[in-house]
Enzyme design. Structure first.
Site, short mmCIF file in Angstrom:
data_model
loop_
_atom_site.label_atom_id
_atom_site.label_comp_id
_atom_site.label_asym_id
_atom_site.label_seq_id
_atom_site.Cartn_x
_atom_site.Cartn_y
_atom_site.Cartn_z
N ASP A 4 0.86 -1.18 0.00
CA ASP A 4 0.00 0.00 0.00
C ASP A 4 0.89 1.23 0.00
O ASP A 4 1.74 1.40 0.89
CB ASP A 4 -0.93 0.00 1.23
CG ASP A 4 -1.84 1.22 1.25
OD1 ASP A 4 -2.42 1.54 0.20
OD2 ASP A 4 -1.94 1.86 2.32
N GLU A 20 -1.74 -1.65 -5.61
CA GLU A 20 -2.92 -0.96 -6.09
C GLU A 20 -2.58 -0.12 -7.31
O GLU A 20 -1.55 0.56 -7.34
CB GLU A 20 -3.48 -0.07 -4.97
CG GLU A 20 -4.88 0.44 -5.23
CD GLU A 20 -5.44 1.17 -4.02
OE1 GLU A 20 -6.64 1.45 -4.01
OE2 GLU A 20 -4.67 1.43 -3.07
N CYS A 22 -12.49 -4.62 6.72
CA CYS A 22 -11.75 -5.27 7.80
C CYS A 22 -11.12 -6.54 7.23
O CYS A 22 -11.83 -7.40 6.68
CB CYS A 22 -12.68 -5.60 8.96
SG CYS A 22 -11.88 -6.60 10.26
N CYS A 59 -12.67 -9.95 9.15
CA CYS A 59 -14.02 -10.48 8.95
C CYS A 59 -14.68 -9.98 7.67
O CYS A 59 -15.75 -10.46 7.30
CB CYS A 59 -14.90 -10.12 10.15
SG CYS A 59 -15.20 -8.35 10.34
N CYS A 94 -13.07 -2.33 14.23
CA CYS A 94 -14.10 -2.97 13.42
C CYS A 94 -15.40 -3.09 14.24
O CYS A 94 -15.38 -3.55 15.38
CB CYS A 94 -13.64 -4.35 12.96
SG CYS A 94 -14.87 -5.26 12.00
N CYS A 96 -16.21 -7.41 14.33
CA CYS A 96 -15.42 -8.33 15.14
C CYS A 96 -14.71 -7.63 16.30
O CYS A 96 -14.17 -8.28 17.20
CB CYS A 96 -14.39 -9.06 14.29
SG CYS A 96 -13.17 -7.97 13.50
N ASP A 134 -3.28 1.46 7.27
CA ASP A 134 -2.35 1.15 6.18
C ASP A 134 -2.04 -0.34 6.09
O ASP A 134 -2.03 -0.92 5.00
CB ASP A 134 -1.05 1.95 6.35
CG ASP A 134 -1.29 3.46 6.31
OD1 ASP A 134 -2.16 3.87 5.52
OD2 ASP A 134 -0.63 4.20 7.05
#
Length: 374
Positions: free
Chosen positions: A182, A266, A319, A322, A338, A341, A348
């Site tokens: 990333d 990306e 997330c 999950c 989150c 969860c 990042d």
């Protein structure tokens, strides 16, 4: 066999420097004169000048301006071929290239020579119209005789030669390690392993000194020797910033390629992102485009796979544990919890893990094309 350019620095003698200056000037004249002719023909007559017509016109230019014959004809022919390539890129909608521009005397200068205009023997290169070989500071031996060379002079006054050679890339041993990457500004990149490489911010490091030199340049009288000397100081500092940035990117990309078999990253629209005035300087200083370019060709040479994940994939909002997606996540919020969860999440590292998961899933399915994942 593939081809690779080996770039080295050299220090020409006064006679060689004079010939190179003359060659740069002739190549620049042919480029600007032909570009003006092409532009005028299209604007007034609506006609596009072909490459063969430009080559025929070059014969007339050499007859009208006899000093063009004092340099190798290969240099002028290659200049026209470079201009043809520039127009081909401009007419290709996928590349989004700009219209070819006129060359300036104080800008970067370059000429290209094919085998007919230079001789390579015993590790020495001698160009046409000279007898002594170029004093090149070799950092490594060439894998083969160069098929063409490009001689350039940057704005700081440094001379470089780039030799295009055929070579066999060395495939690295297969490893089971994969990584998601990333890109960022606070950190240059963050991996799915939790590694964060701090952003060196090379431009910001020298920004105060650069501003001081540019203020002094603005006060010099145009056309004076003092202005030219000050311009050289500004150019040398810019060259130092570029060299530092390129060196850091080479070291980072080489480490990533050596350690990982599959690299997922990306696919960002950097051209669109730098239109944001608040982030344009920081993004340009980070060198994201050069980072991805180096990863791409180094991975291909080493037998690694580079997988691009769509820029519209919500890597930061999902997330990784999950799969829960948050509706809003402002850029200033670097950590969040989150709601499904309850795990604490580093924005990042979470994005890098999601990019890795999406990239490997797309690679396994193979339905989205080689090297691309949605």
């Amino acid at each position: 066999m593939t081809k690779r350019a080996y770039k080295e620095r050299f220090y020409p003698t006064p006679e060689q420097a004079a010939l190179l200056a003359q060659s740069f000037g002739c190549a620049r004249f042919v480029w600007n004169n032909t570009l003006a002719y092409r532009t005028e023909a299209y604007q007034l007559l609506g006609e596009s000048v072909s490459h063969s017509a430009a080559e025929r016109r070059l014969v007339g230019l050499k007859a009208e301006f006899s000093w063009l014959k004092e340099v190798s004809s290969v240099i002028l022919q290659q200049t026209l071929r470079d201009q043809k390539a520039a127009f081909d890129n401009f007419n290709n909608p996928k590349l989004k290239a700009r219209y070819p521009r006129f060359k300036r005397k104080n800008g970067r200068q370059s000429i290209r020579l094919t085998k007919a205009a230079f001789r390579y023997r015993d590790g020495e290169i001698t160009i046409a119209k000279t007898t002594a070989p170029l004093p090149i500071r070799w950092s490594r031996p060439l894998p083969s005789a160069p098929s063409s060379i490009t001689i350039s002079k940057d704005r700081a006054g440094r001379y470089f030669i780039s030799c295009l050679c055929a070579f066999d890339p060395e495939t690295l041993p297969v490893t089971s390690k994969t990584v998601g990457i990333d890109l960022g500004l606070a950190d240059l990149f963050i991996t799915s392993d939790g590694v964060k490489l701090g952003n060196p911010r090379h431009l910001k490091r020298y920004e105060a000194k650069l501003a001081y030199l540019q203020r002094r340049l603005a006060k010099k009288q145009k056309g004076s020797n003092n202005r030219n000397k000050q311009r050289q100081k500004v150019a040398k500092l810019h060259a130092k910033i570029v060299d530092c940035r390129r060196d850091a990117l080479h070291k980072a990309t080489r480490a990533l390629v050596n350690e990982n078999q599959v690299l997922c990253i990306e696919s960002l629209s950097i051209i669109g992102m730098i239109k944001n005035r608040s982030l344009a300087k920081a993004i340009s200083d980070a060198g994201w485009g050069e980072f991805v370019r180096q990863l791409e060709y180094k991975a291909a040479w080493a037998g690694r796979q580079l997988v691009r994940v769509s820029q519209w994939f919500p890597s930061s909002k999902l997330c990784h544990g999950c799969g829960h997606k948050v509706e809003k996540l402002p850029l200033s919020q670097r950590h969040w919890r989150c709601g499904s969860c309850g795990n604490p999440i580093d924005r990042d590292i979470n994005a890098a893990n999601n990019i890795r998961t999406a990239g490997l899933a797309g690679l396994a399915c193979g339905a989205t094309g080689a090297g691309t994942a949605v």
